[in-house]
Design a protein around this motif. Sequence first.
Motif, mmCIF file in Angstrom:
data_model
loop_
_atom_site.group_PDB
_atom_site.id
_atom_site.type_symbol
_atom_site.label_atom_id
_atom_site.label_comp_id
_atom_site.label_asym_id
_atom_site.label_seq_id
_atom_site.Cartn_x
_atom_site.Cartn_y
_atom_site.Cartn_z
ATOM 1 N N ARG A 63 24.450 30.246 9.391
ATOM 2 C CA ARG A 63 24.108 29.673 10.697
ATOM 3 C C ARG A 63 24.729 30.439 11.866
ATOM 4 N NH1 ARG A 63 27.266 25.468 12.884
ATOM 5 N NH2 ARG A 63 26.261 24.236 14.507
ATOM 6 N N VAL A 64 26.016 30.720 11.757
ATOM 7 C CA VAL A 64 26.719 31.364 12.858
ATOM 8 C C VAL A 64 26.261 32.812 13.041
ATOM 9 C CG1 VAL A 64 28.990 32.076 13.702
ATOM 10 C CG2 VAL A 64 28.693 29.840 12.625
ATOM 11 N N LEU A 65 26.014 33.507 11.937
ATOM 12 C CA LEU A 65 25.513 34.879 12.024
ATOM 13 C C LEU A 65 24.144 34.928 12.680
ATOM 14 C CD1 LEU A 65 26.581 36.341 8.568
ATOM 15 C CD2 LEU A 65 27.344 37.123 10.809
ATOM 16 N N LEU A 66 23.279 34.001 12.293
ATOM 17 C CA LEU A 66 21.920 33.959 12.840
ATOM 18 C C LEU A 66 21.957 33.703 14.347
ATOM 19 C CD1 LEU A 66 18.817 33.821 12.352
ATOM 20 C CD2 LEU A 66 19.101 31.366 12.051
ATOM 21 N N LEU A 67 22.714 32.713 14.754
ATOM 22 C CA LEU A 67 22.773 32.370 16.175
ATOM 23 C C LEU A 67 23.574 33.418 16.955
ATOM 24 C CD1 LEU A 67 23.289 28.539 15.751
ATOM 25 C CD2 LEU A 67 21.219 29.690 16.525
ATOM 26 N N GLY A 68 24.538 34.028 16.280
ATOM 27 C CA GLY A 68 25.309 35.086 16.921
ATOM 28 C C GLY A 68 24.442 36.278 17.275
ATOM 29 N N ASP A 69 23.519 36.624 16.398
ATOM 30 C CA ASP A 69 22.596 37.720 16.673
ATOM 31 C C ASP A 69 21.726 37.405 17.886
ATOM 32 O OD1 ASP A 69 21.254 40.228 16.020
ATOM 33 O OD2 ASP A 69 19.569 38.991 15.395
ATOM 34 N N PHE A 70 21.361 36.127 18.020
ATOM 35 C CA PHE A 70 20.574 35.685 19.175
ATOM 36 C C PHE A 70 21.364 35.910 20.464
ATOM 37 C CE2 PHE A 70 19.573 32.343 22.270
ATOM 38 C CZ PHE A 70 18.202 32.494 22.401
ATOM 39 N N ILE A 71 22.621 35.478 20.487
ATOM 40 C CA ILE A 71 23.465 35.631 21.681
ATOM 41 C C ILE A 71 23.652 37.102 22.033
ATOM 42 C CG2 ILE A 71 25.881 35.522 22.421
ATOM 43 C CD1 ILE A 71 26.069 32.780 21.635
ATOM 44 N N TYR A 83 24.148 34.462 33.420
ATOM 45 C CA TYR A 83 25.499 33.909 33.311
ATOM 46 C C TYR A 83 25.800 33.472 31.876
ATOM 47 C CZ TYR A 83 24.803 33.418 38.411
ATOM 48 O OH TYR A 83 24.520 33.640 39.736
ATOM 49 N N ALA A 84 27.043 33.665 31.460
ATOM 50 C CA ALA A 84 27.451 33.315 30.100
ATOM 51 C C ALA A 84 27.176 31.849 29.753
ATOM 52 C CB ALA A 84 28.928 33.644 29.905
ATOM 53 N N PRO A 85 27.467 30.885 30.633
ATOM 54 C CA PRO A 85 27.163 29.494 30.278
ATOM 55 C C PRO A 85 25.684 29.283 29.968
ATOM 56 C CG PRO A 85 28.566 29.575 32.235
ATOM 57 C CD PRO A 85 28.124 30.979 31.954
ATOM 58 N N THR A 86 24.820 30.011 30.653
ATOM 59 C CA THR A 86 23.381 29.893 30.409
ATOM 60 C C THR A 86 23.017 30.475 29.047
ATOM 61 O OG1 THR A 86 22.929 30.061 32.779
ATOM 62 C CG2 THR A 86 21.081 30.480 31.288
ATOM 63 N N ILE A 87 23.601 31.609 28.687
ATOM 64 C CA ILE A 87 23.315 32.227 27.391
ATOM 65 C C ILE A 87 23.729 31.286 26.259
ATOM 66 C CG2 ILE A 87 23.927 34.134 25.841
ATOM 67 C CD1 ILE A 87 24.131 35.925 28.329
ATOM 68 N N LEU A 88 24.883 30.648 26.402
ATOM 69 C CA LEU A 88 25.325 29.714 25.365
ATOM 70 C C LEU A 88 24.433 28.476 25.317
ATOM 71 C CD1 LEU A 88 29.218 29.907 25.692
ATOM 72 C CD2 LEU A 88 27.648 31.326 24.386
ATOM 73 N N SER A 89 23.953 28.060 26.472
ATOM 74 C CA SER A 89 23.034 26.923 26.528
ATOM 75 C C SER A 89 21.699 27.257 25.862
ATOM 76 C CB SER A 89 22.808 26.519 27.992
ATOM 77 O OG SER A 89 21.810 25.539 28.105
ATOM 78 N N LEU A 90 21.209 28.488 26.058
ATOM 79 C CA LEU A 90 19.963 28.912 25.408
ATOM 80 C C LEU A 90 20.138 28.979 23.894
ATOM 81 C CD1 LEU A 90 18.926 31.779 27.859
ATOM 82 C CD2 LEU A 90 17.753 29.589 27.578
ATOM 83 N N ALA A 91 21.321 29.402 23.460
ATOM 84 C CA ALA A 91 21.601 29.428 22.026
ATOM 85 C C ALA A 91 21.577 28.018 21.446
ATOM 86 C CB ALA A 91 22.961 30.082 21.771
ATOM 87 N N ALA A 92 22.084 27.056 22.211
ATOM 88 C CA ALA A 92 22.025 25.659 21.769
ATOM 89 C C ALA A 92 20.577 25.184 21.686
ATOM 90 C CB ALA A 92 22.825 24.776 22.728
ATOM 91 N N ASP A 93 19.740 25.598 22.652
ATOM 92 C CA ASP A 93 18.310 25.259 22.608
ATOM 93 C C ASP A 93 17.664 25.827 21.343
ATOM 94 O OD1 ASP A 93 18.489 24.005 25.048
ATOM 95 O OD2 ASP A 93 17.572 25.628 26.191
ATOM 96 N N TYR A 94 18.031 27.059 21.019
ATOM 97 C CA TYR A 94 17.482 27.720 19.825
ATOM 98 C C TYR A 94 17.895 26.961 18.568
ATOM 99 C CZ TYR A 94 16.467 31.632 16.604
ATOM 100 O OH TYR A 94 15.982 32.431 15.594
#
Length: 599
Positions: free
Chosen positions: A159-167, A178-189
């Motif tokens: 899970r973390v590797l998959l989402l990490g590649d997305f980020i 902005y970094a908070p937005t990138i992390l928010s998009l990862a949560a959406d994913y």
Amino acid sequence: MKWVTIISFIFLVNSATSRNLQRVARDADHKSEIAHRYNDLKEETFKAVTMITFAQYLQRCSYNRLSELTKIIVDLAQQCVANEDAPECTKSLPTIFLDKICQVEKLRDSYGAMADCCSKTDPERNECFLSFKVPQPDFVQPYQRPATDVICQEYHDNRVLLLGDFIYSVARRNPFLYAPTILSLAADYEHALQSCCKETDIGTCLDEKAILIKERAKRVSVKQQYSCGILQKFGERTFKADKLALLSQKYPRAPLPEIIKILGDIKGIYKECCEGDMVECMDDRAELMTYMCSKQEVFSSKIKDCCEKPVVERSSCIIEADFDDKPQDLPSLVEKYINDKEVCKSFEADHDAFLSEFVYEYSRRHPEFSTQLILRVTKGYETLLEKCCKTDNPADCYGNAVEELNNHIKETQDVVKTNCDLLNTHGEQDFLKAILIRYTKKMPQVSTDTLLEIGKKMTGVGTKCCQLPEDKRLPCSEGYLSIVIQDMCRRQETTPINDNVSHCCSDSYAYRRPCFTAMGVDTKYVPPPFDPEMFNFDEKLCTASPAERETGQMKLLVNLIKRKPQMTEEQIKTIADGFTAMVEKCCKQSDIETCFGEE
């Protein structure tokens, strides 16, 4: 170093609690900024945002190389937590990050002239590095998710590797997001994966979710770059005035001191984010959202659900939340700002505070106006007081203030109504033609392709905003048009267009859109010589799709106006109709090219 150790915190969003990002108790001053931010964010979030920062500066770097740099920063942060007086601990965070970038082996081999930034001192060094960031670069491919038949298993197992590649992919391709937005998009994913992996048609489900995530990423990115552009171009005073109007519209029940407090925080956060200082951007935004959630009853009834979300998702939710309902019992402003005999005394005693209160009071009463219109009304009021307060009888002088200020409102309302009527009556293609005619005459020096791009963006604004309810049309229209104009003005800085455009771009933020609207034909423009190739049509025109044929006609229209900007609407219509008739006639002939030549 594995992604598991870099970003494991971020994807535990379902179990995360707000305390993970709340600031620890601390003194007002910190010997070590890196230690203080590390303590605030906690290890895993600090690691994640550090990785995002490096990925946005060093867009060509591999994931493994960035992991090594991230570990160096995290190790330093931990040393500084243990001993704030240790070497390097008292440096600012931007300095620490840029020092590490400048120590990268063979930096010049990969990044060329960017390596020269290292010879500069801060803050010029950072400004230099920012200038080398490339949005949506060709050398970084868009994120490619794993194949549909394996993605759910990969999410389950890694899970973390998959989402990490997305980020990692999103940060490299979007160096100003902005970094908070990138992390928010990862949560959406992640939410999309959790939802779609339960469906029978996983691929279709993920495709639909991906469209929404991409749209949100693009929308937010455009707004963030716009805000950074305004802050950079017009300075903190204009930026704060614009945000004051927006905050007062969004939180009309909040008292002015609370609005002023969060306004100061927001200005600081935007400055950090715009300068690429993503660790401080993340930390300070999290703190602001925690503060607002602790005072929901003060700010808004619309943020309750947002405040119950994990911290990673909370800030985006609050920023995108609807305006709160304005109080029903707000008194008229005429009594305080026009009829009151002490108006000039208050105005002269503290000019900025008086106008800030006016912006606040006016904005909270008018959520149906754009912030730019509110600033024009405020500027009109300020100009009137500056004139009238010098007279023997100020009250008589500014007695007709309401009528004068209403002129600003009517101009904007008329522009929106005229354009929406044109779009709704004649459709998108005729609307686009009208835009192209107007703007080719205003700035004929711009390339045909760029004019077409601008025209399509403006048509998109009309399509989006003109279908909204009456009270939403104006802020939507002028808000998005301001973004299109900002993009145009950014290009003007590197490739000057003409004096009129330069004046409108630089003179006043609030008046930019009316300035462009009122701009006439560029009288200094010298048309290029006639080019027969412009009318060299062939049989490809007959096999082209309707959209391609329409584009060809639009380009012809632009090129004709470039050669004769004084053309009348009637002449333009005659030529456009003639082009359509020519295509219909010649495409039916056996010798198409001869027909085109004759026509």
